[in-house]
Write a protein that holds these residues in place. Structure first.
Motif, PDB file in Angstrom:
ATOM      1  N   ALA A  23     -16.700  51.463 -14.976  1.00 14.77           N
ATOM      2  CA  ALA A  23     -17.935  51.404 -15.764  1.00 14.77           C
ATOM      3  C   ALA A  23     -19.130  50.939 -14.926  1.00 14.77           C
ATOM      4  CB  ALA A  23     -17.748  50.480 -16.961  1.00 14.77           C
ATOM      5  N   GLY A  24     -18.918  50.702 -13.660  1.00 18.73           N
ATOM      6  CA  GLY A  24     -20.008  50.265 -12.792  1.00 18.73           C
ATOM      7  C   GLY A  24     -19.960  48.784 -12.454  1.00 18.73           C
ATOM      8  N   GLY A  25     -18.910  48.097 -12.893  1.00 15.01           N
ATOM      9  CA  GLY A  25     -18.727  46.683 -12.559  1.00 15.01           C
ATOM     10  C   GLY A  25     -18.966  45.738 -13.709  1.00 15.01           C
ATOM     11  N   THR A  26     -19.698  46.181 -14.732  1.00 18.21           N
ATOM     12  CA  THR A  26     -20.052  45.323 -15.864  1.00 18.21           C
ATOM     13  C   THR A  26     -19.914  46.112 -17.156  1.00 18.21           C
ATOM     14  OG1 THR A  26     -21.616  44.094 -14.496  1.00 18.21           O
ATOM     15  CG2 THR A  26     -21.902  43.920 -16.873  1.00 18.21           C
ATOM     16  N   LEU A  27     -19.400  45.437 -18.183  1.00 21.39           N
ATOM     17  CA  LEU A  27     -19.235  46.085 -19.487  1.00 21.39           C
ATOM     18  C   LEU A  27     -19.153  45.007 -20.555  1.00 21.39           C
ATOM     19  CD1 LEU A  27     -18.834  49.042 -20.552  1.00 21.39           C
ATOM     20  CD2 LEU A  27     -16.377  48.605 -20.472  1.00 21.39           C
ATOM     21  N   ASP A  28     -19.549  45.345 -21.788  1.00 19.99           N
ATOM     22  CA  ASP A  28     -19.429  44.393 -22.891  1.00 19.99           C
ATOM     23  C   ASP A  28     -17.989  44.340 -23.391  1.00 19.99           C
ATOM     24  OD1 ASP A  28     -19.429  46.062 -25.740  1.00 19.99           O
ATOM     25  OD2 ASP A  28     -20.433  47.112 -24.102  1.00 19.99           O
ATOM     26  N   ILE A  93      -8.399  35.318 -15.345  1.00 13.89           N
ATOM     27  CA  ILE A  93      -9.530  34.401 -15.493  1.00 13.89           C
ATOM     28  C   ILE A  93     -10.384  34.373 -14.227  1.00 13.89           C
ATOM     29  CG2 ILE A  93     -10.149  31.949 -15.728  1.00 13.89           C
ATOM     30  CD1 ILE A  93      -7.640  31.723 -17.618  1.00 13.89           C
ATOM     31  N   THR A  94      -9.744  34.351 -13.073  1.00 10.99           N
ATOM     32  CA  THR A  94     -10.485  34.244 -11.810  1.00 10.99           C
ATOM     33  C   THR A  94     -11.020  35.596 -11.324  1.00 10.99           C
ATOM     34  OG1 THR A  94      -8.436  34.423 -10.533  1.00 10.99           O
ATOM     35  CG2 THR A  94      -9.220  32.193 -11.069  1.00 10.99           C
ATOM     36  N   SER A  95     -10.618  36.684 -11.965  1.00 15.79           N
ATOM     37  CA  SER A  95     -11.042  38.015 -11.498  1.00 15.79           C
ATOM     38  C   SER A  95     -12.263  38.558 -12.226  1.00 15.79           C
ATOM     39  CB  SER A  95      -9.884  39.009 -11.624  1.00 15.79           C
ATOM     40  OG  SER A  95      -9.617  39.292 -12.989  1.00 15.79           O
ATOM     41  N   ILE A  96     -12.722  37.850 -13.259  1.00 14.89           N
ATOM     42  CA  ILE A  96     -13.880  38.303 -14.031  1.00 14.89           C
ATOM     43  C   ILE A  96     -14.843  37.140 -14.250  1.00 14.89           C
ATOM     44  CG2 ILE A  96     -12.743  40.205 -15.240  1.00 14.89           C
ATOM     45  CD1 ILE A  96     -12.298  38.351 -17.602  1.00 14.89           C
ATOM     46  N   ASP A  97     -16.096  37.479 -14.473  1.00 10.31           N
ATOM     47  CA  ASP A  97     -17.119  36.483 -14.804  1.00 10.31           C
ATOM     48  C   ASP A  97     -17.879  36.932 -16.032  1.00 10.31           C
ATOM     49  OD1 ASP A  97     -16.987  34.371 -12.942  1.00 10.31           O
ATOM     50  OD2 ASP A  97     -18.047  35.561 -11.433  1.00 10.31           O
ATOM     51  N   HIS A  98     -18.332  35.946 -16.795  1.00  3.68           N
ATOM     52  CA  HIS A  98     -19.245  36.200 -17.898  1.00  3.68           C
ATOM     53  C   HIS A  98     -20.627  36.376 -17.292  1.00  3.68           C
ATOM     54  CE1 HIS A  98     -21.873  34.585 -21.243  1.00  3.68           C
ATOM     55  NE2 HIS A  98     -21.347  35.688 -21.741  1.00  3.68           N
ATOM     56  N   CYS A  99     -21.380  37.323 -17.773  1.00  4.75           N
ATOM     57  CA  CYS A  99     -22.683  37.631 -17.171  1.00  4.75           C
ATOM     58  C   CYS A  99     -23.769  36.623 -17.512  1.00  4.75           C
ATOM     59  CB  CYS A  99     -23.125  39.037 -17.572  1.00  4.75           C
ATOM     60  SG  CYS A  99     -22.100  40.311 -16.804  1.00  4.75           S
ATOM     61  N   GLY A 100     -23.560  35.767 -18.481  1.00  3.51           N
ATOM     62  CA  GLY A 100     -24.550  34.742 -18.806  1.00  3.51           C
ATOM     63  C   GLY A 100     -25.216  34.968 -20.138  1.00  3.51           C
ATOM     64  N   PHE A 101     -26.103  34.053 -20.461  1.00  2.00           N
ATOM     65  CA  PHE A 101     -26.731  34.056 -21.779  1.00  2.00           C
ATOM     66  C   PHE A 101     -27.642  35.258 -22.016  1.00  2.00           C
ATOM     67  CE2 PHE A 101     -25.755  29.557 -21.015  1.00  2.00           C
ATOM     68  CZ  PHE A 101     -24.890  29.368 -22.079  1.00  2.00           C
ATOM     69  N   ASP A 102     -28.192  35.831 -20.955  1.00  2.93           N
ATOM     70  CA  ASP A 102     -29.051  36.993 -21.134  1.00  2.93           C
ATOM     71  C   ASP A 102     -28.246  38.265 -21.401  1.00  2.93           C
ATOM     72  OD1 ASP A 102     -28.073  36.831 -18.548  1.00  2.93           O
ATOM     73  OD2 ASP A 102     -29.769  37.890 -17.666  1.00  2.93           O
ATOM     74  N   ALA A 103     -26.957  38.203 -21.182  1.00  2.90           N
ATOM     75  CA  ALA A 103     -26.047  39.325 -21.466  1.00  2.90           C
ATOM     76  C   ALA A 103     -24.817  38.743 -22.150  1.00  2.90           C
ATOM     77  CB  ALA A 103     -25.674  40.055 -20.186  1.00  2.90           C
ATOM     78  N   GLU A 104     -25.019  38.261 -23.352  1.00  2.00           N
ATOM     79  CA  GLU A 104     -24.057  37.425 -24.076  1.00  2.00           C
ATOM     80  C   GLU A 104     -22.611  37.908 -24.047  1.00  2.00           C
ATOM     81  OE1 GLU A 104     -22.468  34.418 -26.479  1.00  2.00           O
ATOM     82  OE2 GLU A 104     -24.344  34.474 -25.387  1.00  2.00           O
ATOM     83  N   ASN A 105     -22.377  39.167 -24.285  1.00  2.00           N
ATOM     84  CA  ASN A 105     -21.002  39.656 -24.406  1.00  2.00           C
ATOM     85  C   ASN A 105     -20.570  40.537 -23.242  1.00  2.00           C
ATOM     86  OD1 ASN A 105     -20.231  38.442 -26.918  1.00  2.00           O
ATOM     87  ND2 ASN A 105     -21.709  39.789 -27.884  1.00  2.00           N
ATOM     88  N   LYS A 132     -14.258  57.415 -24.004  1.00  2.00           N
ATOM     89  CA  LYS A 132     -14.522  57.412 -25.447  1.00  2.00           C
ATOM     90  C   LYS A 132     -15.530  56.341 -25.839  1.00  2.00           C
ATOM     91  CE  LYS A 132     -10.308  59.401 -27.280  1.00  2.00           C
ATOM     92  NZ  LYS A 132      -9.288  59.300 -28.321  1.00  2.00           N
ATOM     93  N   CYS A 133     -15.775  55.376 -24.942  1.00  2.00           N
ATOM     94  CA  CYS A 133     -16.618  54.234 -25.301  1.00  2.00           C
ATOM     95  C   CYS A 133     -17.892  54.094 -24.484  1.00  2.00           C
ATOM     96  CB  CYS A 133     -15.814  52.937 -25.135  1.00  2.00           C
ATOM     97  SG  CYS A 133     -14.377  52.826 -26.195  1.00  2.00           S
ATOM     98  N   ILE A 134     -17.851  54.499 -23.240  1.00  2.00           N
ATOM     99  CA  ILE A 134     -18.909  54.134 -22.293  1.00  2.00           C
ATOM    100  C   ILE A 134     -20.299  54.569 -22.742  1.00  2.00           C
ATOM    101  CG2 ILE A 134     -18.594  56.151 -20.787  1.00  2.00           C
ATOM    102  CD1 ILE A 134     -19.327  52.614 -19.542  1.00  2.00           C
ATOM    103  N   ASN A 135     -20.454  55.749 -23.266  1.00  2.00           N
ATOM    104  CA  ASN A 135     -21.776  56.240 -23.656  1.00  2.00           C
ATOM    105  C   ASN A 135     -21.934  56.398 -25.161  1.00  2.00           C
ATOM    106  OD1 ASN A 135     -22.873  56.427 -21.001  1.00  2.00           O
ATOM    107  ND2 ASN A 135     -21.614  58.256 -20.676  1.00  2.00           N
ATOM    108  N   GLN A 136     -21.033  55.797 -25.913  1.00  2.00           N
ATOM    109  CA  GLN A 136     -21.101  55.903 -27.367  1.00  2.00           C
ATOM    110  C   GLN A 136     -21.802  54.680 -27.954  1.00  2.00           C
ATOM    111  OE1 GLN A 136     -20.302  58.448 -29.289  1.00  2.00           O
ATOM    112  NE2 GLN A 136     -19.577  59.623 -27.531  1.00  2.00           N
ATOM    113  N   ASP A 137     -22.453  54.881 -29.066  1.00  2.00           N
ATOM    114  CA  ASP A 137     -23.079  53.752 -29.751  1.00  2.00           C
ATOM    115  C   ASP A 137     -22.000  52.965 -30.508  1.00  2.00           C
ATOM    116  OD1 ASP A 137     -23.246  54.558 -32.865  1.00  2.00           O
ATOM    117  OD2 ASP A 137     -23.586  56.337 -31.627  1.00  2.00           O
ATOM    118  N   PHE A 138     -22.355  51.747 -30.865  1.00  2.00           N
ATOM    119  CA  PHE A 138     -21.437  50.827 -31.528  1.00  2.00           C
ATOM    120  C   PHE A 138     -20.814  51.446 -32.786  1.00  2.00           C
ATOM    121  CE2 PHE A 138     -20.736  47.616 -34.799  1.00  2.00           C
ATOM    122  CZ  PHE A 138     -19.900  46.720 -34.147  1.00  2.00           C
ATOM    123  N   GLY A 139     -21.633  52.072 -33.631  1.00  2.00           N
ATOM    124  CA  GLY A 139     -21.136  52.635 -34.885  1.00  2.00           C
ATOM    125  C   GLY A 139     -20.106  53.727 -34.686  1.00  2.00           C
ATOM    126  N   THR A 140     -20.313  54.569 -33.690  1.00  2.00           N
ATOM    127  CA  THR A 140     -19.365  55.651 -33.404  1.00  2.00           C
ATOM    128  C   THR A 140     -18.034  55.090 -32.926  1.00  2.00           C
ATOM    129  OG1 THR A 140     -21.184  57.147 -32.849  1.00  2.00           O
ATOM    130  CG2 THR A 140     -18.990  57.750 -32.037  1.00  2.00           C
TER     131      THR A 140
END
Length: 186
Positions: A23-28, A93-105, A132-140
């Protein structure tokens, strides 16, 4: 209760890192969860087994892998994990990071996946799940993930775990029989 082995954890780690990196390194986390769900369902219907052994629960916004959700909540918010779980899941746990408050999820990968942990069919289906998810909106995504398996589990009064047999497509009765015959063999 879902008990995972060290090998299960390494497979889950590789799957999550593959999705994040693809997904380019970052995803919700919503798209991480649903990509894994769709990938496991696709793999189950094609090859008779899931990719990861995490149990999916039917929550209001769709299927959620329970152990991975706990891990991401720990990384994001410091949610308490039992010491045994923290030790077991430390490789994730050590292989991922949370992006921070500006990117909450949103989460980012700190490393590349160990592709030796994934089969060719795992990778194929992980890519399908992400697509199926990368370019779809939340509702879909929500609508598509609220499938028969989710509906059956969500309608239960207390226990909301998704039955693996419900993830097998109705149009695939031979696979349902195969999965039923082989799910407790090992």
């Amino acid at each position: 209760m879902n008990i995972m082995s060290n090998d299960d954890v390494l497979t889950l780690k590789a799957a999550v890192l593959h999705i994040l990196n693809k997904a380019g390194g970052t995803l919700d986390k919503y798209r991480i969860y649903k990509s894994l769900y769709f990938a496991n369902k696709e793999h189950l219907n094609r090859y008779g087994r899931v990719i990861t052994s995490d149990t999916f629960f039917a929550l209001p916004l769709g299927p959620v892998p329970t152990k991975l959700a706990d891990i991401l909540e720990f990384v994001q918010r410091g949610k308490t994990l039992r010491k045994t779980d923290k030790d077991l899941f430390l490789p994730i746990i050590t292989s991922i990071d949370h992006c921070g408050f500006d990117a909450e999820n949103y989460f980012t990968a700190n490393e590349l996946p160990d592709m030796d942990e994934l089969s060719g069919s795992d990778i194929e289906c992980l890519n399908i799940g992400l697509d199926k998810c990368i370019n779809q909106d939340f509702g879909t995504i929500k609508e598509e993930s609220h499938d028969k398996a989710w509906q059956n589990a969500f309608s239960k009064p207390n226990h909301k775990s998704i039955d693996i047999l419900d993830m097998v497509d109705e149009s695939n009765p031979d696979m349902k029989e195969y999965v039923l015959d082989n799910m407790y063999c090992c």
